[in-house]
Design a protein around this motif. Structure first.
Motif, mmCIF file in Angstrom:
data_model
loop_
_atom_site.group_PDB
_atom_site.id
_atom_site.type_symbol
_atom_site.label_atom_id
_atom_site.label_comp_id
_atom_site.label_asym_id
_atom_site.label_seq_id
_atom_site.Cartn_x
_atom_site.Cartn_y
_atom_site.Cartn_z
ATOM 1 N N LEU A 1 -13.702 23.740 -4.766
ATOM 2 C CA LEU A 1 -12.436 22.999 -4.767
ATOM 3 C C LEU A 1 -11.562 23.427 -3.595
ATOM 4 O O LEU A 1 -10.983 22.582 -2.893
ATOM 5 C CB LEU A 1 -11.704 23.233 -6.094
ATOM 6 C CG LEU A 1 -10.364 22.508 -6.277
ATOM 7 C CD1 LEU A 1 -10.572 20.999 -6.266
ATOM 8 C CD2 LEU A 1 -9.696 22.947 -7.576
ATOM 9 N N VAL A 2 -11.477 24.740 -3.359
ATOM 10 C CA VAL A 2 -10.661 25.243 -2.255
ATOM 11 C C VAL A 2 -11.253 24.825 -0.909
ATOM 12 O O VAL A 2 -10.535 24.424 0.009
ATOM 13 C CB VAL A 2 -10.525 26.773 -2.336
ATOM 14 C CG1 VAL A 2 -9.742 27.316 -1.143
ATOM 15 C CG2 VAL A 2 -9.830 27.186 -3.633
ATOM 16 N N CYS A 3 -12.581 24.905 -0.787
ATOM 17 C CA CYS A 3 -13.251 24.470 0.452
ATOM 18 C C CYS A 3 -12.994 22.993 0.729
ATOM 19 O O CYS A 3 -12.740 22.594 1.878
ATOM 20 C CB CYS A 3 -14.759 24.719 0.356
ATOM 21 S SG CYS A 3 -15.256 26.448 0.553
ATOM 22 N N THR A 4 -13.064 22.188 -0.314
ATOM 23 C CA THR A 4 -12.830 20.750 -0.176
ATOM 24 C C THR A 4 -11.398 20.480 0.260
ATOM 25 O O THR A 4 -11.148 19.595 1.093
ATOM 26 C CB THR A 4 -13.120 20.021 -1.499
ATOM 27 O OG1 THR A 4 -14.477 20.248 -1.879
ATOM 28 C CG2 THR A 4 -12.877 18.526 -1.370
ATOM 29 N N GLY A 5 -10.454 21.258 -0.278
ATOM 30 C CA GLY A 5 -9.057 21.117 0.118
ATOM 31 C C GLY A 5 -8.874 21.351 1.607
ATOM 32 O O GLY A 5 -8.203 20.575 2.298
ATOM 33 N N THR A 6 -9.487 22.414 2.112
ATOM 34 C CA THR A 6 -9.400 22.712 3.546
ATOM 35 C C THR A 6 -10.020 21.586 4.374
ATOM 36 O O THR A 6 -9.451 21.135 5.372
ATOM 37 C CB THR A 6 -10.114 24.039 3.870
ATOM 38 O OG1 THR A 6 -9.489 25.104 3.156
ATOM 39 C CG2 THR A 6 -10.077 24.334 5.358
#
Length: 466
Positions: free
Chosen positions: A323-328
């Motif tokens: 989720l955090v990777c996708t946000g970036t």
């Protein structure tokens, strides 16, 4: 002369790393993920909702306070593990993957997440099944070396020793990677000596490590949830600002995942599909840590009734990281920052600056995120190195010497040469990760029946209690 010799060895190691990441690693991790999915009857899919409900679905008060006499709580173990996964890899690593591999790299980061869920579940199950009591503290500890030695027997101790050596080295280089990225981010916008940053972080890392497992878990339990929430809040705000462009951006990710990205204008020069796979898989697995065998270092510290009860936290861990990777990725792509020619943390900062029309806000926000994420990741990486060292010796002088080496290397990695060449420490990390993954995946394959047996037993418990 010495520098030339070092660079020669470095170039050989990087040549190996470049050949291994991409398709070979995808095939290897894909194979073990399929084996585990079949043997555990798709547990990460059929019980995904259950895993989320029993982990992230519970409040911190419910799960975080549930601490056993011989271990830390499951929630704190998750935060410790996330300290080693949610770091500058999510901020700088994802941006670097896009800069080098194009938008298609994001798709392969997602693939790494899908494959990683069942792999990390298996690692944690084995870690908890074969953990042991530290005679000095009375608390559980363990990791891949112990489940190799206990699960496979003395004849396989050499494999455990290889992993321990690699992770002792990774525990030194890991904090260097984190602080190097922080120094790169800070010195790009502020006239601060990079080595001053290294010295300050070296002192902070040493202070937390001196407190041992309890201080590390307390620190992670407070910092990781707060900073992750802040980061996701900003990413969601940017997605909402550019909401109309989201469908086209998603299509672009899928399109460039399997085709060359040559027709792009601006600062981005284009990348091949092979580069998208190479950097997407590398950064994806480096970020979520699945298959590297390091998550069990944190999760083995939990006093839990059944190994799979802690294993499901591994599924949640990979989900949060993805989720955090996708946000970036969405920030960088939606704002068009990926075409500026920048890479790493400065690229992510540019994305935030473009979205909010403020260079100051973008730079300060990313520096703040990198500061805290790099600190927590550096501490956890060093702690994992310590546990690996305990496989050979539990003597305090050896542990203290190791801590000193970690702190000195942190300072070394913030000298001008390394700050200018961000790729050097990242590619050393890639090579270390390759060796760790080969050992980890080999042990996972050999111990696949142990995990399947635990899963069957846990399913029965779920049926009886739900």
């Amino acid at each position: 002369m010495l520098i030339d010799a070092v660079m020669f060895v470095f170039n050989i190691l990087m040549w190996i790393a470049d050949r291994f990441w991409g398709l070979p690693m995808l095939l290897i991790t894909g194979f073990i993920a399929v084996v585990y999915t079949v043997m555990n009857r798709g547990f990460q899919f059929t019980h995904f909702g259950y895993a989320m409900k029993e982990t992230l679905g519970r409040t911190i008060k419910e799960r975080g306070s549930k601490t056993g006499e011989k271990g830390i709580s499951s929630f704190k173990a998750l935060c410790m593990a996330l300290s080693n996964t949610i770091g500058v890899g999510n901020i700088a690593g994802v941006s670097l993957a896009i800069a080098l591999g194009g938008p298609g790299a994001v798709f392969w980061i997602w693939i790494a997440g899908v494959l990683g869920m069942i792999i990390k579940y298996g690692e944690i199950v084995l870690g908890c099944k074969y953990h042991e009591i530290d005679p000095e503290t009375g608390m559980y500890y363990g990791g891949i070396m112990w489940y190799i030695e206990k699960g496979l027997g003395e004849n396989w101790k050499w494999l455990a020793a290889i992993y321990a050596v690699v992770y002792i080295l990774s525990g030194i280089n890991g904090p260097g990677v984190q602080v190097n990225t922080l120094a790169t981010s800070v010195t790009a916008y502020f006239d601060i000596p990079s080595m001053l940053i290294g010295i300050a972080f070296s002192i902070l890392i040493g202070a937390v490590l001196l407190g041992g497992l309890k201080r590390i878990s307390e620190f992670a339990g407070k910092v990781v949830p707060l900073m992750s929430t802040m980061y996701l809040f900003i990413t969601m705000a940017i997605v909402l600002i550019y909401i109309r462009q989201v469908p086209d951006t998603i299509l672009m990710i899928f399109r460039y995942a399997v085709s060359d990205c040559r027709a792009v204008t601006g600062g981005f020069g284009g990348a091949s599909a092979a580069m998208a796979i190479r950097y997407g898989i590398a950064r994806g697995f480096y970020s979520n840590g699945a298959g590297t065998g390091d998550s069990p270092f944190a999760h083995s510290s939990v006093d839990v009734g059944h190994p799979s009860e802690q294993g499901i936290w591994g599924i949640a861990e990979v989900a949060v990281d993805a989720l955090v990777c996708t946000g970036t990725a969405l920030m960088v792509l939606l704002t068009g920052a990926w075409q500026t020619g920048e890479s790493g943390a400065p690229l992510t900062a540019s994305a935030v600056s473009i979205a909010f029309h403020s260079d100051a806000f973008g730079n300060i926000f990313i520096i703040l995120m990198v500061l805290f994420f790099s600190l927590t990741t550096a501490i956890m990486s060093a702690y994992c190195g310590e546990i690996s060292l305990k496989f050979f010796t539990k003597k305090k002088p050896a542990i203290m010497a190791y801590r000193c080496i970690v702190c000195l290397y942190v300072i070394f990695c913030t000298n001008a040469v390394f700050v200018e060449r961000l790729d050097i420490v990242w590619r050393i990390a890639d090579f270390n990760t390759i060796i760790a993954m080969l050992v980890s995946i080999t042990s996972l394959f050999l111990l696949r029946k142990d995990v399947a047996e635990c899963t069957r037993g846990y399913k029965e418990i779920i049926k009886q209690t739900h």
